[in-house]
Design an enzyme around this catalytic site. Structure first.
Site, PDB file in Angstrom:
ATOM      1  N   GLY A 137     115.336  15.099 -44.245  1.00 46.90           N
ATOM      2  CA  GLY A 137     114.270  14.104 -44.246  1.00 46.90           C
ATOM      3  C   GLY A 137     114.582  12.835 -43.485  1.00 46.90           C
ATOM      4  CE  LYS A 138     118.603  13.399 -38.696  1.00 42.82           C
ATOM      5  NZ  LYS A 138     118.399  14.802 -39.081  1.00 42.82           N
ATOM      6  CE  LYS A 152     115.970  13.197 -33.556  1.00 40.88           C
ATOM      7  NZ  LYS A 152     115.242  13.844 -34.678  1.00 40.88           N
ATOM      8  CB  SER A 196     115.460  20.560 -30.807  1.00 44.30           C
ATOM      9  OG  SER A 196     116.537  20.177 -29.985  1.00 44.30           O
ATOM     10  CG  ASP A 214     111.631  14.311 -35.169  1.00 49.33           C
ATOM     11  OD1 ASP A 214     110.816  15.024 -35.786  1.00 49.33           O
ATOM     12  OD2 ASP A 214     112.824  14.619 -35.005  1.00 49.33           O
ATOM     13  CD  GLU A 242     114.982  10.776 -36.845  1.00 49.56           C
ATOM     14  OE1 GLU A 242     114.964  11.868 -37.435  1.00 49.56           O
ATOM     15  OE2 GLU A 242     113.958  10.221 -36.395  1.00 49.56           O
ATOM     16  N   GLY A 243     119.385   9.972 -35.441  1.00 48.80           N
ATOM     17  CA  GLY A 243     120.207  11.035 -34.882  1.00 48.80           C
ATOM     18  C   GLY A 243     119.529  12.387 -34.962  1.00 48.80           C
ATOM     19  CB  SER A 244     119.782  15.400 -32.974  1.00 49.82           C
ATOM     20  OG  SER A 244     119.071  14.652 -32.017  1.00 49.82           O
TER      21      SER A 244
END
Length: 231
Positions: free
Chosen positions: A15-16, A38, A42, A56, A117-119
């Site tokens: 849930g990032k 970000k 993907s 996202d 935000e990371g992946s």
């Protein structure tokens, strides 16, 4: 001087993006000139014209209502729902650190607060064939602190503590934890919170129920999570 924070998680689908959207929305209520970023996304879909949309980023923009243009939010967008290194192997357009940082620092010049935000999780491979880039490499290059998003449910003690210990070993600073899918009165969730705080020394900053519309955290605490970006 712009300030930033990096949102990572204990794994995929914790849930990032949901948490990040609420965080950016909350920040927008108390501060101006807000941006989201970000490096690679993907699992995206195409619009009617056939252009891939950064899903996202679009979600964060819709929830938070920030004014930032969508096309400045993510430089690498892939269709297949796999890690970026594999998606680029299948679709082309591999991630380069130069491009990621160039686009990031262009936001630093324009905005006061940037939420990155990371992946996937902290060990997500971003590129591997053309150059070896892991998510941790991007965090280190950006030189901003992190928050860890975790599912409040079963298994989170193991996944969160291992994530934290890995980040600690790699000298990646972390300012706290946010629990997602929180159930008030759930004894296991309450115990997970206590155990994670005990084993990491980090504070759980917020507990977010499923389908929440707001992030419940004090304004001062939220702003304190962001630190000045050093170029």
């Amino acid at each position: 001087m712009a300030k930033g924070v990096f949102i990572t998680g204990t794994g995929t689908d914790v849930g990032k993006t949901f948490v990040t959207a609420l965080l950016v929305k909350k920040l927008k209520e108390i501060k101006e000139n807000i941006a989201y970023y970000k490096a690679a996304m993907s699992g995206n879909e195409k619009d009617r014209s056939g252009k891939l949309l950064p899903g996202d980023a679009l979600y964060v923009k819709q929830v938070s209502q920030i004014a930032q243009k969508l096309d400045s939010m993510c430089p690498y967008v892939y269709q297949r729902a796999v890690s970026p290194h594999l998606a680029s192997r299948m679709e082309g357009n591999p991630v380069t650190m130069d491009k990621v940082l160039k686009d990031y620092y262009s936001l630093v010049k324009k905005y006061d607060y940037i939420t990155v935000e990371g992946s996937g999780g902290i060990l997500c491979p971003i590129c591997f064939d053309e150059a070896e880039i892991w998510l941790e490499d991007i965090i280190k290059e950006m030189k901003i602190p992190t928050l860890i998003v975790a599912d409040a449910g079963l298994g989170t003690i193991n996944s969160l503590v291992l994530t934290y210990e890995y980040m600690k070993q790699k000298n990646i600073p972390c300012k706290g934890i946010i629990f997602n899918k929180w159930e008030e009165g759930n004894v296991m969730h309450q115990d997970n919170l206590a155990m994670c705080e005990y084993r990491t020394g980090l504070k759980v900053l917020a507990c977010i129920p499923a389908n929440a519309k707001e992030l419940r955290v004090e304004d001062e605490i939220l702003v304190s999570l962001y630190e000045e970006v050093c170029q």
